[in-house]
Design an enzyme around this catalytic site. Structure first.
Site, PDB file in Angstrom:
ATOM      1  CE1 TYR A  29      -2.192   3.241   2.704  1.00 31.98           C
ATOM      2  CE2 TYR A  29      -3.628   2.612   0.903  1.00 31.98           C
ATOM      3  CZ  TYR A  29      -3.296   3.478   1.917  1.00 31.98           C
ATOM      4  OH  TYR A  29      -4.058   4.610   2.137  1.00 31.98           O
ATOM      5  CG  ASP A  38       5.980   3.776   0.072  1.00 38.89           C
ATOM      6  OD1 ASP A  38       4.766   3.569  -0.094  1.00 38.89           O
ATOM      7  OD2 ASP A  38       6.437   4.508   0.986  1.00 38.89           O
ATOM      8  CE  LYS A  40       3.144   5.016   7.726  1.00 38.47           C
ATOM      9  NZ  LYS A  40       1.801   4.996   8.313  1.00 38.47           N
TER      10      LYS A  40
HETATM   11  P1  KE4 Z   1      -0.318   8.532   4.479  1.00 36.69           P
HETATM   12  O1  KE4 Z   1      -0.952   9.225   3.301  1.00 36.69           O
HETATM   13  O2  KE4 Z   1      -1.327   7.698   5.250  1.00 36.69           O
HETATM   14  O3  KE4 Z   1       0.486   9.468   5.376  1.00 36.69           O
HETATM   15  O4  KE4 Z   1       0.770   7.510   3.901  1.00 36.69           O
HETATM   16  C1  KE4 Z   1       0.391   6.563   2.959  1.00 36.69           C
HETATM   17  C2  KE4 Z   1       1.385   5.420   3.005  1.00 36.69           C
HETATM   18  C3  KE4 Z   1       2.330   5.316   2.013  1.00 36.69           C
HETATM   19  N1  KE4 Z   1       3.248   4.329   2.020  1.00 36.69           N
HETATM   20  C4  KE4 Z   1       3.262   3.406   3.013  1.00 36.69           C
HETATM   21  C5  KE4 Z   1       4.302   2.319   2.979  1.00 36.69           C
HETATM   22  C6  KE4 Z   1       2.317   3.476   4.059  1.00 36.69           C
HETATM   23  O5  KE4 Z   1       2.338   2.538   5.046  1.00 36.69           O
HETATM   24  C7  KE4 Z   1       1.358   4.483   4.057  1.00 36.69           C
HETATM   25  C8  KE4 Z   1       0.274   4.592   5.130  1.00 36.69           C
HETATM   26  N2  KE4 Z   1       0.244   3.551   6.094  1.00 36.69           N
HETATM   27  C9  KE4 Z   1      -1.014   3.258   6.708  1.00 36.69           C
HETATM   28  C10 KE4 Z   1      -0.815   2.162   7.750  1.00 36.69           C
HETATM   29  N3  KE4 Z   1      -0.365   0.967   7.203  1.00 36.69           N
HETATM   30  C11 KE4 Z   1      -1.635   4.475   7.321  1.00 36.69           C
HETATM   31  C12 KE4 Z   1      -2.716   4.199   8.316  1.00 36.69           C
HETATM   32  C13 KE4 Z   1      -4.064   4.575   7.778  1.00 36.69           C
HETATM   33  O6  KE4 Z   1      -4.289   4.411   6.563  1.00 36.69           O
HETATM   34  O7  KE4 Z   1      -4.859   5.043   8.607  1.00 36.69           O
END
Ligand code: KE4
Length: 426
Positions: A142, A237, A265
């Site tokens: 993801y 990523d 993060k």
């Molecule tokens: P954000 O747009 O949520 O800040 O990041 C997206 C993203 C991109 N790449 C990776 C590897 C990620 O894990 C994420 C977001 N991670 C999720 C949890 N696995 C965010 C939690 C959520 O969606 O509420």
């Protein structure tokens, strides 16, 4: 949990599903989401003042634990000056400099406000640089919710059981190839068929969003080789793994160099930050130097920059990652032993600072392996642990995170609680 229940009912009146991010709604585990009121170190406290050991850590950012005093101090100083300018500041230069000085593959970095923005921009940059349209991603990975990437995504989309979201035009989806993680042959075949049209490969070098799934180094090398052979860019990523699994991220662990790295993060220390970085020859295609457009009102926000820089600066403490590794290893070993004692089929994938329990007695090396896991058993485990004051992510398809603030007592309590819960899972 009375307050959480009341708040959830009210939240559902004003916010779709009562949450601002789907995984939080507990649809993956059932029951009512816990509404938290405050946090400290390894602990969360809900609206009824129940205390939990936190293995979510805001999905990764809180590697120092909550309310780190130095991070708070930096934020307070920044707050005393301004919240936002929408103009260049010293703080964003210092954070960019820090990342460029410590990640060899990165000469320049562009700040954005989320991981989604970082990966979305990275794809646009790769397409702009190469003049090609196709991208390759991997099932179960993801990368945020931009249209080109929300195709058989992992994380929330996987939990929601919608492997590709409505609202994504078919014309977008056709440019995205979904391959099996850790399958080098699939990569060779895809490039043999589409190589001249592929702009980029994007991968979580250590997958975190189908649960933690470690790469075979040969797979990462195959991605690098395929991109080199066909003039595509390799995007790592590292929104989760950056500054988590090692100071240099997954690329330093596996010694495979991407063309673009995305961050998020941890580099924001809990504030909204994402970033993409790479060699100057690639990054110079971004506006205002080059023609590939990206922009953001709060990109490089000084409060977020202060939180990020204070966080990253503490990760240089000698022995930091050795300590995180040791904590994670002790926890995983204890959980595995407890499951074995109760004859519960369990396979834990882990690396420094992150892990996932798969209720599955075989190896988990790709999305299809993940899907063989017993989700119902995970749900019982999740609630059993929650009742004992231990908070895991409310989904079988997420990683759990260890912070430097997790004490030996926290880890011992977690193992002991799991021992009791496993006894009920037979
Ligand atoms: P954000 O747009 O949520 O800040 O990041 C997206 C993203 C991109 N790449 C990776 C590897 C990620 O894990 C994420 C977001 N991670 C999720 C949890 N696995 C965010 C939690 C959520 O969606 O509420």
């Amino acid at each position: 949990m009375l307050q959480s229940q009341a708040l959830f009912e009210k939240a559902k009146l004003y916010i779709p599903g009562g949450v601002n991010s789907p995984v939080r709604a507990f649809n993956g585990v059932g029951g009512t989401p816990v509404f938290f009121e405050r946090a400290q170190g390894p602990f969360l406290f809900d609206e009824d003042n129940n205390r939990y050991i936190d293995y979510v850590g805001s999905w990764g950012p809180m590697i120092l634990g909550h309310q780190d005093k130095d991070v708070l101090k930096s934020i307070e100083i920044a707050l005393g000056k301004a919240l936002s300018f929408g103009a260049p500041t010293r703080a964003e230069v210092l954070l960019a400099e820090f990342i460029c000085q410590h990640i060899p593959s990165v000469d320049q970095v562009r700040m954005v406000c989320s991981g989604t923005e970082a990966t979305m921009t990275a794809l646009r940059l790769a397409r702009g640089v190469t003049g090609k349209d196709m991208i390759v991603k991997f099932e179960g990975c993801y990368h945020g919710h931009s249209d080109s990437l929300l195709i058989k995504a992992g994380s929330g989309a996987l939990t929601l059981g919608q492997p590709s979201s409505p609202g994504v035009p078919a014309d977008f989806a056709k440019h995205t190839l979904n391959l099996e993680f850790n399958n080098s042959d699939a990569v060779y075949s895809a490039f043999a068929e589409h190589g001249d049209k592929i702009a980029a490969v994007i991968v979580e070098p250590i997958a975190g969003n189908m649960g933690c799934v470690l790469p075979n180094r040969q797979f990462l090398l195959a991605l690098r080789q395929a991109c080199d052979n066909h003039g595509a860019l390799l995007i790592f990523d590292e929104v989760i793994t950056g500054f988590r699994v090692a100071f240099g991220g997954a690329q330093s662990v596996y010694q495979v160099t991407p063309d673009i790295t995305t961050f998020g993060k941890i580099i924001g220390g809990g504030m909204p930050v994402g970033a993409l970085g790479g060699k100057r020859s690639i990054m110079s295609h971004l506006a205002p130097v080059g023609p590939v457009y990206q922009a953001g009102t709060l990109a490089g926000n000084p409060i977020a920059m202060a939180a990020g820089l204070a966080t990253l600066s503490k990760l240089t403490t000698p022995g930091f990652y050795e300590s995180i590794h040791q904590k994670t290893q002790t926890l995983v070993t204890g959980l595995s032993q407890a499951a074995k004692k109760h004859a519960i089929p369990l396979h834990i994938n882990w690396t420094t600072g992150m892990f996932t329990l798969f209720f599955n007695d075989s190896e988990v090396n790709c999305f299809n392996d993940v899907m063989k896991s017993d989700v119902e058993r995970f749900k019982k485990f999740f609630h059993g642990m929650l009742d004992k004051g231990i908070y895991f992510g409310p989904s079988a398809f997420e990683s759990a995170f260890v912070s430097i603030a997790h004490t030996d007592e926290c880890i011992a309590q977690t193992i002991s609680s799991a021992d009791d819960v496993f006894a009920t899972l037979k």
